[in-house]
Design an enzyme around this catalytic site. Structure first.
Site, PDB file in Angstrom:
ATOM      1  N   LYS A  53       9.109  -5.184  32.488  1.00  9.89           N
ATOM      2  CA  LYS A  53       9.785  -4.058  33.138  1.00  9.89           C
ATOM      3  C   LYS A  53      11.133  -3.751  32.472  1.00  9.89           C
ATOM      4  O   LYS A  53      11.465  -2.599  32.192  1.00  9.89           O
ATOM      5  CB  LYS A  53       9.993  -4.387  34.625  1.00  9.89           C
ATOM      6  N   CYS A  55      18.185   2.854  36.709  1.00 10.35           N
ATOM      7  CA  CYS A  55      17.206   1.987  36.039  1.00 10.35           C
ATOM      8  C   CYS A  55      17.528   1.850  34.561  1.00 10.35           C
ATOM      9  O   CYS A  55      17.876   0.783  34.084  1.00 10.35           O
ATOM     10  CB  CYS A  55      15.819   2.575  36.219  1.00 10.35           C
TER      11      CYS A  55
HETATM   12  N1  SAJ Z   1      17.162  11.001  29.170  1.00 13.91           N
HETATM   13  C1  SAJ Z   1      17.717  11.515  27.989  1.00 13.91           C
HETATM   14  N2  SAJ Z   1      16.885  11.825  26.948  1.00 13.91           N
HETATM   15  C2  SAJ Z   1      15.530  11.656  27.027  1.00 13.91           C
HETATM   16  C3  SAJ Z   1      14.969  11.128  28.216  1.00 13.91           C
HETATM   17  C4  SAJ Z   1      15.818  10.809  29.283  1.00 13.91           C
HETATM   18  O1  SAJ Z   1      18.938  11.695  27.883  1.00 13.91           O
HETATM   19  O2  SAJ Z   1      14.851  11.978  26.036  1.00 13.91           O
HETATM   20  C5  SAJ Z   1      18.056  10.651  30.300  1.00 13.91           C
HETATM   21  C6  SAJ Z   1      17.825  11.484  31.544  1.00 13.91           C
HETATM   22  O3  SAJ Z   1      18.484  12.722  31.476  1.00 13.91           O
HETATM   23  C7  SAJ Z   1      18.378  10.577  32.634  1.00 13.91           C
HETATM   24  C8  SAJ Z   1      18.029   9.190  32.100  1.00 13.91           C
HETATM   25  O4  SAJ Z   1      17.767   9.337  30.735  1.00 13.91           O
HETATM   26  O5  SAJ Z   1      19.792  10.684  32.712  1.00 13.91           O
HETATM   27  C9  SAJ Z   1      16.822   8.533  32.764  1.00 13.91           C
HETATM   28  O6  SAJ Z   1      15.823   9.487  33.064  1.00 13.91           O
HETATM   29  P1  SAJ Z   1      14.236   9.255  32.953  1.00 13.91           P
HETATM   30  O7  SAJ Z   1      13.606  10.421  33.613  1.00 13.91           O
HETATM   31  O8  SAJ Z   1      13.821   8.989  31.564  1.00 13.91           O
HETATM   32  O9  SAJ Z   1      13.950   7.883  33.762  1.00 13.91           O
HETATM   33  P2  SAJ Z   1      14.300   7.356  35.270  1.00 13.91           P
HETATM   34  O10 SAJ Z   1      15.560   6.547  35.196  1.00 13.91           O
HETATM   35  O11 SAJ Z   1      14.239   8.437  36.274  1.00 13.91           O
HETATM   36  O12 SAJ Z   1      13.035   6.365  35.526  1.00 13.91           O
HETATM   37  C10 SAJ Z   1      12.826   5.271  34.641  1.00 13.91           C
HETATM   38  C11 SAJ Z   1      11.357   5.297  34.172  1.00 13.91           C
HETATM   39  N3  SAJ Z   1      11.187   4.364  33.073  1.00 13.91           N
HETATM   40  C12 SAJ Z   1      10.588   4.723  31.891  1.00 13.91           C
HETATM   41  O13 SAJ Z   1      10.231   5.850  31.665  1.00 13.91           O
HETATM   42  C13 SAJ Z   1      10.397   3.634  30.890  1.00 13.91           C
HETATM   43  C14 SAJ Z   1      10.422   4.933  35.327  1.00 13.91           C
HETATM   44  O14 SAJ Z   1       9.080   4.832  34.859  1.00 13.91           O
HETATM   45  C15 SAJ Z   1      10.866   3.595  35.947  1.00 13.91           C
HETATM   46  O15 SAJ Z   1      10.021   3.230  37.041  1.00 13.91           O
HETATM   47  C16 SAJ Z   1      12.266   3.790  36.477  1.00 13.91           C
HETATM   48  O16 SAJ Z   1      13.123   4.061  35.337  1.00 13.91           O
HETATM   49  C17 SAJ Z   1      12.685   2.523  37.189  1.00 13.91           C
HETATM   50  O17 SAJ Z   1      12.677   2.514  38.432  1.00 13.91           O
HETATM   51  O18 SAJ Z   1      12.961   1.516  36.531  1.00 13.91           O
END
Ligand code: SAJ
Length: 433
Positions: free
Chosen positions: A213, A267
């Site tokens: 994870k 996360c």
């Molecule tokens: N972000 C970027 N660039 C990208 C992708 C995301 O800047 O290309 C930023 C987003 O704007 C945001 C942050 O990253 O600020 C996180 O956003 P996200 O949508 O990628 O992820 P989370 O935090 O909402 O959810 C993540 C997920 N993990 C993965 O995709 C590996 C989810 O599957 C997990 O269950 C969750 O963390 C968790 O609970 O750990």
């Protein structure tokens, strides 16, 4: 009086615990949802979801009205327990496991022997084993060598991996990792999750499951850090980072992620620290990636301050406060950091926060001297600078004419076809692209 024994008790009714409880209940299990917050328990018993998540309301209210989901503040007797409490970042960047400790203390007296205990909270390596040791100290009677068959308590880790905004879909369709301290525990947990999970269920040991994870979120963090670093390099070299990434991604083995204002949420910005904390000497890349992502909001602030060096009284429309698009969650949001820092960095400017998903001005911004949230149209009309921080649908749809003549800082690249980041936008530039 006979005490009810539930099939399952889910401890912690947050973003993960509540949907998990509701989905098991909808599948016919008798489920107790446990939370220390009376308001959460009361809301769930009324069939309500105390936060915004697509499609969750109907499943929760259905499970409650069916009588299969009951919320309570005390841990009841149950055949299986799922612990889904927060494991936030502690001061020194390790994990704060105090909620987990409290859950274990509340659970221990309810064990009667033979139960399955599943830890779903994201946890540093070794946490499941420590949880077992904690229970063994609290209930030495159930950890004796002379226990009759069937009385052993089995403990496993099965991390949640669902994406906020898609929780109901991903809970059913994502593959699931289960790490057991015993093989029997892992097999029993697999059988339980098969009730709600259509994805593949993969078995391993508890520590590998914990690391799996952490590694998933760290993979994202490191790759986003690469994109964010590129965006800073491109600002220095005056290159359009969006076009650059688009071109590089045409290579069959390259897939650069998207830069942004920083990485938010509870996360991706947190979990890599648990790896760094567990192996500080060996986690150089992971630590640096965290530092790169944490520095990005201040780079954006510097760029805006630079643009306004000769215009201290300018008006800045700051579009978006949440940590990502189309949600209402402003906690750990880089946009909040940026707006907050701009307010003190540009004391004579007017900063107008806009967010269709945030009705009330967050307290942190009020404390920084910002007066209120602003409607999109009025803020655009008044703005000298339009600072795009979140790619909410409403912002993607903004007409180019509404940006004409303004300085545009597009941290998400949604208008990159119109003009380069940080460049004045021309009314005709979109048609030229
Ligand atoms: N972000 C970027 N660039 C990208 C992708 C995301 O800047 O290309 C930023 C987003 O704007 C945001 C942050 O990253 O600020 C996180 O956003 P996200 O949508 O990628 O992820 P989370 O935090 O909402 O959810 C993540 C997920 N993990 C993965 O995709 C590996 C989810 O599957 C997990 O269950 C969750 O963390 C968790 O609970 O750990």
């Amino acid at each position: 009086m006979q005490t009810t024994v539930f099939d399952l008790a889910v401890i912690g009714l947050g973003y993960i615990g509540l949907p998990t409880a509701a989905i098991f209940a909808a599948k016919g299990k008798r489920v107790a949802g446990v939370d220390v917050k009376r308001a959460t328990v009361d809301a769930v018993n009324r069939g309500e979801v105390p936060f915004v998540e697509p499609d969750m309301g109907v499943v929760v209210s259905g499970a409650v009205s069916l009588g299969n989901l009951v919320a309570m503040t005390e841990v009841p007797h149950a055949d299986a327990f799922i612990i889904a409490v927060p494991t936030p970042l502690a001061e020194g960047k390790g994990a704060d496991l105090s909620y987990l400790s409290s859950a274990v203390e509340a659970l221990a007296p309810k064990l009667r022997g033979g139960e399955l205990v599943i830890l779903e909270s994201t946890s540093p390596p070794g946490t499941t084993a420590r949880l077992a040791a904690h229970l063994a100290r609290a209930r030495p009677d159930l950890w004796s060598e002379h226990l009759p068959a069937g009385k052993k308590v089995h403990i496993v880790h099965s991390p949640e991996r669902v994406l906020p905004g898609r929780i109901m879909i991903e809970m059913a369709t994502n593959d699931r990792v289960i790490g057991g301290l015993t093989d029997e525990g892992a097999l029993r947990a697999k059988k339980l999750y098969e009730v709600i999970c259509q994805g593949e269920i993969l078995l391993t040991d508890a520590t590998t499951a914990e690391m799996t994870k952490l590694v998933e979120n760290t993979f994202r963090d490191v790759n986003i850090a690469f994109a964010n670093e590129l965006s800073v390099i491109c600002d220095r070299l005056d290159i359009d980072v969006w076009r650059l990434i688009e071109l590089a991604n045409h290579h069959p083995r390259v897939n650069v992620l998207r830069p942004g204002p920083g990485v938010g949420g509870h996360c991706i910005a947190v979990d890599p620290w648990f790896i760094v904390d567990a192996a500080p000497e060996e986690s150089r890349l992971i630590r640096t990636a965290r530092e790169v992502n944490d520095a990005k909001p201040f780079h954006v602030v510097n760029r805006v301050a630079e643009l306004l060096r000769d215009r201290p009284h300018a008006t800045v429309a700051a579009l978006g406060l949440t940590f990502k698009a189309n949600i209402d969650d402003v906690r750990e949001s880089p946009s909040m950091t940026i707006v907050h820092a701009l307010a003190s960095r540009l004391p004579h400017a007017s900063i107008l926060p806009v967010d269709p998903h945030v009705a009330e001005l967050p307290e942190a911004l009020a404390a920084a001297g910002i007066d209120r949230m602003h409607p999109l149209e009025a803020a655009l009309a008044a703005a000298d600078v339009v600072l795009l921080l979140v790619d909410h649908d409403q912002f993607v749809d903004i007409a180019e004419a509404d940006l004409a003549g303004k300085l545009v800082v597009d941290t998400k690249g949604i208008w990159s076809g119109m003009a380069n980041e940080y460049q004045p936008i021309l009314a005709t530039s979109k048609s030229a692209s």
